[in-house]
Design an enzyme around this catalytic site. Structure first.
Site, PDB file in Angstrom:
ATOM      1  N   ASP A 259       0.849  -1.204   0.000  1.00 31.07           N
ATOM      2  CA  ASP A 259       0.000   0.000   0.000  1.00 31.07           C
ATOM      3  C   ASP A 259       0.877   1.245   0.000  1.00 31.07           C
ATOM      4  OD1 ASP A 259      -2.594   1.325   0.165  1.00 31.07           O
ATOM      5  OD2 ASP A 259      -1.924   1.979   2.152  1.00 31.07           O
ATOM      6  N   GLU A 264       6.996   6.744  -3.513  1.00 28.44           N
ATOM      7  CA  GLU A 264       5.602   7.043  -3.903  1.00 28.44           C
ATOM      8  C   GLU A 264       5.315   8.535  -4.062  1.00 28.44           C
ATOM      9  OE1 GLU A 264       3.709   5.300  -0.355  1.00 28.44           O
ATOM     10  OE2 GLU A 264       2.858   7.273   0.046  1.00 28.44           O
ATOM     11  N   PHE A 299      -5.856   4.014   4.723  1.00 28.70           N
ATOM     12  CA  PHE A 299      -6.581   4.874   5.682  1.00 28.70           C
ATOM     13  C   PHE A 299      -7.960   5.270   5.176  1.00 28.70           C
ATOM     14  CE2 PHE A 299      -6.758   9.012   3.590  1.00 28.70           C
ATOM     15  CZ  PHE A 299      -5.944   8.771   2.493  1.00 28.70           C
TER      16      PHE A 299
END
Ligand code: NAI
Length: 337
Positions: A259, A264, A299
């Site tokens: 994730d 990123e 989240f």
């Protein structure tokens, strides 16, 4: 108080606007990420709201301070994107949202494990193409397997309980072992080496610090069981991505659910469809049938967004009123590596 919200997406805006009914701050939503290049957009604001892929380093903080900013309220639990030492030096206070929904993140980690194990992305693509064959879709029973939870804080504990519910044996590693928790859920604490060696599934839930940076490197990957399912919802740089690529190519790692990814920043949360992906490591990771990448979305539940918004705006109000900042994060609180 006037609050400049950086890196705003539609879901942030609606959650913050809804929560703001209780606070009445003047919110200005900005799409750019907060970096030294964009910090001047905060001119005239005393507070800014940042997110995980902002770069709140010394240069950014100096510019923010020159704009009049005295509070950085990050709407995240992690704060590794903020230079706390520089913040202290510049007298810029920093708050975070230490807890909003450990369930959201833990459930996503489990989702990655289940999806990879039962090849759900491949199965979905197949049947959409009217290919109803089952070859290559064999998974394993989770019941009876050993799951290693690295980091038994808020999120790791929820993950441990869920895996216990599946009938897994759970082994845990944490800098601070909690014997009462282990007894209660029927897990046991082991060394990180043992966790790597005995686990069929490994889920990472430690924060990113100098001590945990690349905790999963080539050596650690080699210690893991052949065929292990490795899941990371913590922070990308917990894993050395190039070493992971090699371990996937050799077949040593059975599957990886990511994730988060160490590079990123500037990629996740953006719509880059139609562009050429410049990150060769990520591009290669995305070619594996046994790798599932999500764009830092663990989240992203309604409950979590609501609590994040409420806690963030409450910190801004406390700051405005000169009240104690219960969710302040200061450099001296950060555990030494
Ligand atoms: P937490 O602070 O409740 O738990 C972290 C645990 O890691 C603590 O038990 C601590 O003792 C342990 N720890 C810290 N340094 C360690 C080390 N060097 N070695 C071993 N154990 C160590 O944090 P929480 O809420 O469980 O979150 C964990 C991490 O998950 C966050 O730091 C954040 O990076 C990540 N996260 C990811 C999200 C996502 O959307 N993918 C959302 C929220 C958090």
């Amino acid at each position: 108080m006037r609050l400049a919200v950086f890196d705003t997406h539609r879901y942030d805006r609606s959650a913050l606007e809804e929560a703001n009914a209780d606070f009445g701050h003047a919110l200005t939503f900005l799409e750019p990420r907060l970096t030294a290049q964009t910090a001047r957009l905060a001119e005239g604001f005393h507070a800014v709201c940042s997110f995980v892929n902002d770069r709140v380093d010394a240069a950014t903080l100096e510019l923010l301070r020159a704009c009049g900013v005295r509070l950085v309220a990050t709407r995240s639990a992690g704060y590794n994107h903020i230079d706390l030492e520089a913040a202290r030096r510049l007298d810029v206070r920093v708050t975070r949202v230490p807890e909003y929904s450990p369930h959201a993140v833990a459930e996503h980690a489990v989702t990655l494990v289940l999806s990879l194990n039962r090849h759900i992305p491949r199965a979905f693509a197949r049947v959409r193409d009217w290919n109803f064959s089952l070859d290559g879709l064999v998974g394993f029973d989770l019941a009876g397997k050993t799951v290693g939870i690295a980091g038994t804080g808020r999120i790791g504990r929820v993950a441990a309980r869920i895996f216990r519910g599946f009938g897994c044996d759970v082994v845990c590693f944490d800098a601070v072992a909690d014997a009462a928790f282990a007894r209660e859920v029927g897990a046991r604490y082991v060394t990180l080496e043992e966790l790597y060696a005995v686990s069929d599934v490994i889920s990472l839930h430690v924060p990113l610090t100098p001590g945990t940076h690349h905790m999963v490197d080539a050596k650690a990957l080699a210690r893991m069981k052949r065929g292990v399912v490795l899941v990371n919802t913590g922070r990308g740089a917990l894993i050395d991505s190039r070493a992971l690529l090699d371990a996937l190519k050799s077949g040593h790692i059975g599957a990886a659910g990511l994730d988060v990814y160490e590079e990123e920043e500037g990629i996740f949360f953006q719509d880059l469809s139609g562009q050429v992906l410049q990150d060769d490591v990520l591009a290669r990771l995305l070619t594996f049938p046994n790798v599932l990448v999500t764009s830092h979305q663990a989240f992203l539940t309604r409950e979590a967004l609501g609590r994040i918004a409420h806690t963030t705006l409450a910190s801004v109000r406390a700051f405005e009123r000169g009240e104690p900042l219960v969710n302040e994060v200061r450099v001296e609180q950060v555990r030494p590596a």
